[in-house]
Write an enzyme that holds these catalytic residues in place. Sequence first.
Site, PDB file in Angstrom:
ATOM      1  CG  ASP A 187     -24.969  38.109   4.797  1.00  0.00           C
ATOM      2  OD1 ASP A 187     -24.675  39.262   4.435  1.00  0.00           O
ATOM      3  OD2 ASP A 187     -25.513  37.273   4.053  1.00  0.00           O
TER       4      ASP A 187
ATOM      5  CE1 TYR B 210     -17.020  33.070  -2.035  1.00  0.00           C
ATOM      6  CE2 TYR B 210     -17.307  35.409  -1.631  1.00  0.00           C
ATOM      7  CZ  TYR B 210     -17.537  34.086  -1.279  1.00  0.00           C
ATOM      8  OH  TYR B 210     -18.302  33.805  -0.178  1.00  0.00           O
TER       9      TYR B 210
ATOM     10  CE  LYS C   1     -10.299  28.557  10.572  1.00  0.00           C
ATOM     11  NZ  LYS C   1     -10.625  27.888  11.840  1.00  0.00           N
TER      12      LYS C   1
ATOM     13  CG  ASP D 123     -20.373  36.432   1.335  1.00  0.00           C
ATOM     14  OD1 ASP D 123     -21.340  37.153   1.588  1.00  0.00           O
ATOM     15  OD2 ASP D 123     -20.360  35.614   0.402  1.00  0.00           O
TER      16      ASP D 123
ATOM     17  CG  ASP E 208     -12.638  29.358  14.159  1.00  0.00           C
ATOM     18  OD1 ASP E 208     -11.810  30.283  14.244  1.00  0.00           O
ATOM     19  OD2 ASP E 208     -12.374  28.198  14.516  1.00  0.00           O
TER      20      ASP E 208
END
Length: 366
Positions: free
Chosen positions: A252, A142, A192, A248, A224
């Site tokens: 959630d 980001y 990852k 993020d 993942d």
Amino acid sequence: MPNPSILILPGDGIGPEVMAEVRKVIDWFGANRDVNFDVIEDLVGGISYDTHGTPLTDAAMEQAQKVDAVLLGAVGGPKYDKLDFAMKPERGLLRLRKEMDLFANLRPAQCFDALADFSSLKRDVVAGLDIVIVRELTSGVYFGEPRGIMEEGNERVGINTQRYTESEIDRVARSAFELAMRRNRKLCSMEKSNVMESGVLWREVVTEVAKDYPEVELTHMLADNGAMQLVRKPKQFDVIVTDNLFGDMLSDAAAMLTGSLGMLPSASLGAPMENGRPKALYEPVHGSAPDIAGQGKANPIACILSFAMALRYSFDRGDDALALEGAVEAVLAQGVRTADLLGEEGREPVSTSEMGDAIIAALGTA
Ligand code: NAD
């Protein structure tokens, strides 16, 4: 020893309503425990823009840097949607996070037994769940450069860059290990590393930091798979540490395991201050909920549990945090519900202040 200090920034929409209930809790601790908090209140978000022409004044920012903990309600609302980007209510919150350099975002996912049927997953998968996701908050994709939408040949290309320095990984890993030490001494790091060099470095640095925390059992998982495991068998985790982007999404997803947005607290921590405690901002995960603002319908529990996190992480009052969480659990077990926790049930909901009063009453017997 000076009194512990708190800056309260109620903000917009339901922010002031839920924060009023936190004030009752703070007063209860002042009256019933050997602690008196010095509380200062100021403005943030749209209300600050309306009053001072800016979403956060320099004076409020200065206070935030000085106090032991900042408690924030929520910011934003449709009234401010058309403002210039720099004046939007959210800029006040972003300024706090940036200038306080709050790099570790703690998002607990805790499923109170009384609400286990509220989750979209089966009761036995979520009942008793108590995990924390630590998300790196100030770096990664980001923020990395280069970024933008650029021309390349005869088409445009959108670019963002995942970038982590060793020190950025090191400091958030240390926050997560410290947290694991206060809990069940289990930490799972997610990245990852199979396809991303930043993930390879992440894994190396976290493994190195682990040498300073030999009591903590460290595991690694590809992010993942982590997402899959979080919905398959979330109770296998205790503390999870991950980067900004994966955090993020994972936080959630984990949050929703527990049901309502009105239940979710959070903490954002920075570097240790002179007293050894981290700079800290505590806030509910939810926004300003303009659809129910001013109606006494908001659930104050997320904001009250954010204060419980402050008791634990900023004020070293873990027993008081447990007492407060226990009071919330007891009230829910009695069947006391704000409207967001009722679902299809035909019961009468309680108001925001009635929920706060019920929690105070339960604290009284804690
Ligand atoms: P929201 O979290 O405000 O509301 C989403 C839904 O959840 C609404 O139906 C709302 O009524 C309900 N809800 C949220 N908190 C609740 C509570 N404590 N009790 C009962 N119900 C609750 O998200 P949104 O509607 O997408 O955003 C509204 C405004 O809040 C926007 O201006 C947005 O930018 C802002 N926002 C601020 C923050 C923050 O301050 N940290 C976070 C998210 C959104």
